[in-house]
Design an enzyme around this catalytic site. Structure first.
Site, PDB file in Angstrom:
ATOM      1  N   ARG A  41       0.193  -4.576  16.288  1.00  0.00           N
ATOM      2  CA  ARG A  41       0.462  -3.239  15.760  1.00  0.00           C
ATOM      3  C   ARG A  41      -0.763  -2.347  15.953  1.00  0.00           C
ATOM      4  O   ARG A  41      -1.859  -2.696  15.580  1.00  0.00           O
ATOM      5  CB  ARG A  41       0.833  -3.312  14.269  1.00  0.00           C
ATOM      6  CG  ARG A  41       2.222  -3.870  14.027  1.00  0.00           C
ATOM      7  CD  ARG A  41       2.501  -4.005  12.552  1.00  0.00           C
ATOM      8  NE  ARG A  41       1.657  -5.023  11.940  1.00  0.00           N
ATOM      9  CZ  ARG A  41       1.596  -5.255  10.623  1.00  0.00           C
ATOM     10  NH1 ARG A  41       2.307  -4.537   9.798  1.00  0.00           N
ATOM     11  NH2 ARG A  41       0.824  -6.207  10.149  1.00  0.00           N
ATOM     12  N   THR A  50       0.857  -1.188   0.000  1.00  0.00           N
ATOM     13  CA  THR A  50       0.000   0.000   0.000  1.00  0.00           C
ATOM     14  C   THR A  50       0.890   1.234   0.000  1.00  0.00           C
ATOM     15  O   THR A  50       1.680   1.427   0.920  1.00  0.00           O
ATOM     16  CB  THR A  50      -0.896  -0.008   1.253  1.00  0.00           C
ATOM     17  OG1 THR A  50      -1.600  -1.249   1.274  1.00  0.00           O
ATOM     18  CG2 THR A  50      -1.882   1.140   1.236  1.00  0.00           C
ATOM     19  N   CYS A 106      -2.838  -1.912   9.118  1.00  0.00           N
ATOM     20  CA  CYS A 106      -3.323  -1.273   7.881  1.00  0.00           C
ATOM     21  C   CYS A 106      -4.201  -0.049   8.127  1.00  0.00           C
ATOM     22  O   CYS A 106      -3.813   1.070   7.793  1.00  0.00           O
ATOM     23  CB  CYS A 106      -4.084  -2.284   7.040  1.00  0.00           C
ATOM     24  SG  CYS A 106      -3.020  -3.551   6.362  1.00  0.00           S
TER      25      CYS A 106
HETATM   26  C1  UDX Z   1      -7.864  -4.539   6.767  1.00  0.00           C
HETATM   27  C2  UDX Z   1      -8.810  -4.613   5.561  1.00  0.00           C
HETATM   28  O1  UDX Z   1     -10.041  -5.228   5.972  1.00  0.00           O
HETATM   29  C3  UDX Z   1      -8.177  -5.408   4.434  1.00  0.00           C
HETATM   30  O2  UDX Z   1      -9.030  -5.412   3.304  1.00  0.00           O
HETATM   31  C4  UDX Z   1      -6.855  -4.765   4.086  1.00  0.00           C
HETATM   32  O3  UDX Z   1      -6.203  -5.485   3.070  1.00  0.00           O
HETATM   33  C5  UDX Z   1      -5.956  -4.662   5.306  1.00  0.00           C
HETATM   34  O4  UDX Z   1      -6.627  -3.966   6.343  1.00  0.00           O
HETATM   35  P1  UDX Z   1      -7.122  -6.204   8.719  1.00  0.00           P
HETATM   36  O5  UDX Z   1      -6.175  -5.139   9.163  1.00  0.00           O
HETATM   37  O6  UDX Z   1      -6.654  -7.610   8.660  1.00  0.00           O
HETATM   38  O7  UDX Z   1      -7.663  -5.865   7.246  1.00  0.00           O
HETATM   39  O8  UDX Z   1      -8.362  -6.130   9.723  1.00  0.00           O
HETATM   40  P2  UDX Z   1      -9.944  -5.997   9.634  1.00  0.00           P
HETATM   41  O9  UDX Z   1     -10.584  -7.319   9.713  1.00  0.00           O
HETATM   42  O10 UDX Z   1     -10.340  -5.108   8.536  1.00  0.00           O
HETATM   43  O11 UDX Z   1     -10.213  -5.243  11.030  1.00  0.00           O
HETATM   44  C6  UDX Z   1      -9.597  -3.990  11.302  1.00  0.00           C
HETATM   45  C7  UDX Z   1      -9.937  -3.495  12.678  1.00  0.00           C
HETATM   46  O12 UDX Z   1     -11.257  -3.014  12.714  1.00  0.00           O
HETATM   47  C8  UDX Z   1      -9.826  -4.518  13.807  1.00  0.00           C
HETATM   48  O13 UDX Z   1      -9.157  -3.904  14.894  1.00  0.00           O
HETATM   49  C9  UDX Z   1     -11.265  -4.837  14.144  1.00  0.00           C
HETATM   50  O14 UDX Z   1     -11.400  -5.209  15.493  1.00  0.00           O
HETATM   51  C10 UDX Z   1     -11.938  -3.516  13.864  1.00  0.00           C
HETATM   52  N1  UDX Z   1     -13.363  -3.624  13.506  1.00  0.00           N
HETATM   53  C11 UDX Z   1     -13.753  -4.279  12.363  1.00  0.00           C
HETATM   54  C12 UDX Z   1     -14.323  -3.003  14.299  1.00  0.00           C
HETATM   55  O15 UDX Z   1     -13.994  -2.390  15.327  1.00  0.00           O
HETATM   56  N2  UDX Z   1     -15.638  -3.073  13.929  1.00  0.00           N
HETATM   57  C13 UDX Z   1     -16.039  -3.709  12.815  1.00  0.00           C
HETATM   58  O16 UDX Z   1     -17.249  -3.717  12.551  1.00  0.00           O
HETATM   59  C14 UDX Z   1     -15.070  -4.340  12.003  1.00  0.00           C
END
Ligand code: UDX
Length: 462
Positions: free
Chosen positions: A347, A135, A277
């Site tokens: 992270r 990214t 991310c």
């Molecule tokens: C994210 C994107 O979803 C993915 O498409 C991208 O490639 C990388 O970043 P990821 O970092 O693995 O993926 O986590 P994700 O499942 O998206 O969750 C991110 C954060 O949001 C987590 O801390 C999760 O607890 C939080 N979250 C997610 C919420 O607080 N509420 C929600 O409804 C969904």
């Protein structure tokens, strides 16, 4: 087998290199092997290369260890630290190195990306396609495309494309093998045809493909992550309103989620987003937009970030309130350290941040996470870590659920209640059955719920 597009040959079954074998790269290398390609994974970290070569995934990702072993057994996947070998081997080179937040700035740190492309380009002396997956700030790909042509003995025969990756930790294999869509950022028909060949097995399943220019491909990734972060902060902003009014954010989220135009996914209120991310991507996007003179267009992302950080502070407030107004000397069990369940990634983890804030206010904090303890300990060696849920909650005066692991969701409130000193719990992720906990004698509090709210403000003059 090759065919010729725009006077250049396309390798129909390309040999693949993957530069950078972290979450993204290791998964990509393993999955490309599973799709039938010959793959060489490359990393500057010899320990990582040795671990992967021996069939060990150096991080927690469900399903990946099994897939790695299958890939190694096929004889079509190897790992190396040798860039000369990579340059000789690959027809298509995927660069998957990290772009963390730069120290002391909101910008992305591009050192690893720059180095990976430069190391490869200087060694490639034949037609090949470099593909960025990391990214990056918009405009990076076009600049690197020029740089690699200048650096490489292959000159204009070395082309660059961008292929953003949307995998989620915890679902990395599934997301890579069965993506919602593929995005190719290309500058020539040849690059598009070569990328199509590299993703043939996925495209043959009618996976949607969006072909774009380089800038749009870069933007798709940050725009997607910004949207997801905004959606989470939106419902968490509503939780703040709920707390001031006595409304219930979980009921609100359910009602909103039934609207197809809104949708229930990423509308889960709680402690907010973290990880490698979402937080750094929205900050880097804000930074880059300001450089491009369109800072105002994404100024709202600063508020998205601020709402997210406030949820952590409010969680500490709830623990303090349950503890009777002061955290000094209070024994708190912090359940969870990873930024989300099914991950050992800490992270920018909201859970660990809350544990640290509780500790800094004088609480005696014991952290337990099923997978992330080692990583968490490395970041905050001052915190105490338990090796089991039972050990963590023993004699606790307040329990704070911070990452919604199944182990915590399925714990029995009566059994837990026998271990703690006081039955008081803050559910930072709306992961528990409040009624069951209350029935077992717990004082239960959560963000955005009436019982977790400050008293509604009296109207002036009312
Ligand atoms: C994210 C994107 O979803 C993915 O498409 C991208 O490639 C990388 O970043 P990821 O970092 O693995 O993926 O986590 P994700 O499942 O998206 O969750 C991110 C954060 O949001 C987590 O801390 C999760 O607890 C939080 N979250 C997610 C919420 O607080 N509420 C929600 O409804 C969904």
């Amino acid at each position: 087998m090759t065919r010729t597009i725009a006077t250049a040959p396309v390798v129909e079954h390309p040999r693949i290199t993957v530069i950078g074998t972290g979450y993204l790269g290791a998964t990509h290398a393993v999955c490309m092997t599973a799709l039938g390609f010959d793959v060489l994974g490359v990393d500057v970290d010899a320990a990582k290369v040795a671990a992967l070569s021996a069939g060990t995934v150096p991080f927690f990702e469900p399903g990946l260890p099994e897939k790695l072993r299958e890939a190694l057994d096929s004889g079509r996947l190897r790992f190396t630290t040798d860039f000369d070998e990579a340059a000789r081997f690959g027809d298509v080179h995927f660069v998957c190195v990290g772009t963390p937040q730069a120290p002391g700035s909101n910008a992305a740190d591009l050192r690893f990306v720059e180095a990976a492309f430069a190391e490869l380009a200087a060694r490639i002396d034949r037609r090949a396609l470099l593909v960025g997956k990391s990214t990056v700030p918009i405009g990076t790909a076009a600049r690197i495309a020029d740089e690699v042509r200048t650096l490489s003995p292959a000159g204009d025969d070395l082309e660059l494309a961008w292929n953003p990756e949307f995998l989620r930790e915890g679902f990395a294999v599934e997301d890579t093998l069965h993506p919602d869509r593929l995005v190719f950022g290309v500058t020539s028909d040849w690059a598009e045809a070569q990328l199509r060949a590299a993703f043939r097995p996925i495209l043959d399943r009618d996976t949607p493909l969006v072909v774009a220019d380089l800038a749009t491909a870069e933007l798709v990734k940050v725009a997607a992550n910004s949207f997801l972060a905004t959606k989470i902060s939106y419902i968490n902003a509503m939780a703040e309103v709920c707390e001031a009014t006595g409304a219930d954010v979980t009921v609100l989220a359910t009602a909103l989620g039934y609207d197809d135009r809104i949708g229930a996914r990423f509308l889960k209120p709680g402690l907010g987003f973290g990880g490698g991310c979402l937080p750094k991507d929205i900050r880097a996007f804000t930074h880059r937009a300001a450089e491009l003179g369109v800072g105002q267009a994404v100024a709202f992302l600063e508020e998205v970030d601020a709402i997210n950080i406030r949820r952590r502070i409010r969680t500490v407030d709830l623990v303090r309130e349950l503890a009777g107004g002061s955290l000094a000397g209070v024994r708190v069990a912090a359940l969870g350290a990873a930024f989300k369940p099914n991950s050992d990634d800490v992270r920018d983890a909201p859970a660990l941040d809350v544990a640290r804030m509780l500790y800094l206010e004088g609480a005696s904090v014991t952290v337990y996470d099923p997978e992330a303890t080692q990583n968490a300990h490395r970041v905050y060696p001052d915190l105490d870590f338990a090796s089991s849920l039972g050990q963590a909650v023993a004699s606790a005066e307040v329990v704070a659920l911070l990452t919604e692991w199944d182990e915590f969701r399925s714990a029995d409130p009566t059994t837990l209640g026998e271990l703690v000193a006081r039955r008081r719990i803050v559910d930072g992720r709306h992961a528990l059955d409040a009624d069951r906990y209350r029935a077992a004698g717990w004082e239960y509090r959560a963000l955005g719920l009436p019982s977790g709210a400050r008293q509604p403000q009296a109207l002036p003059g009312g």
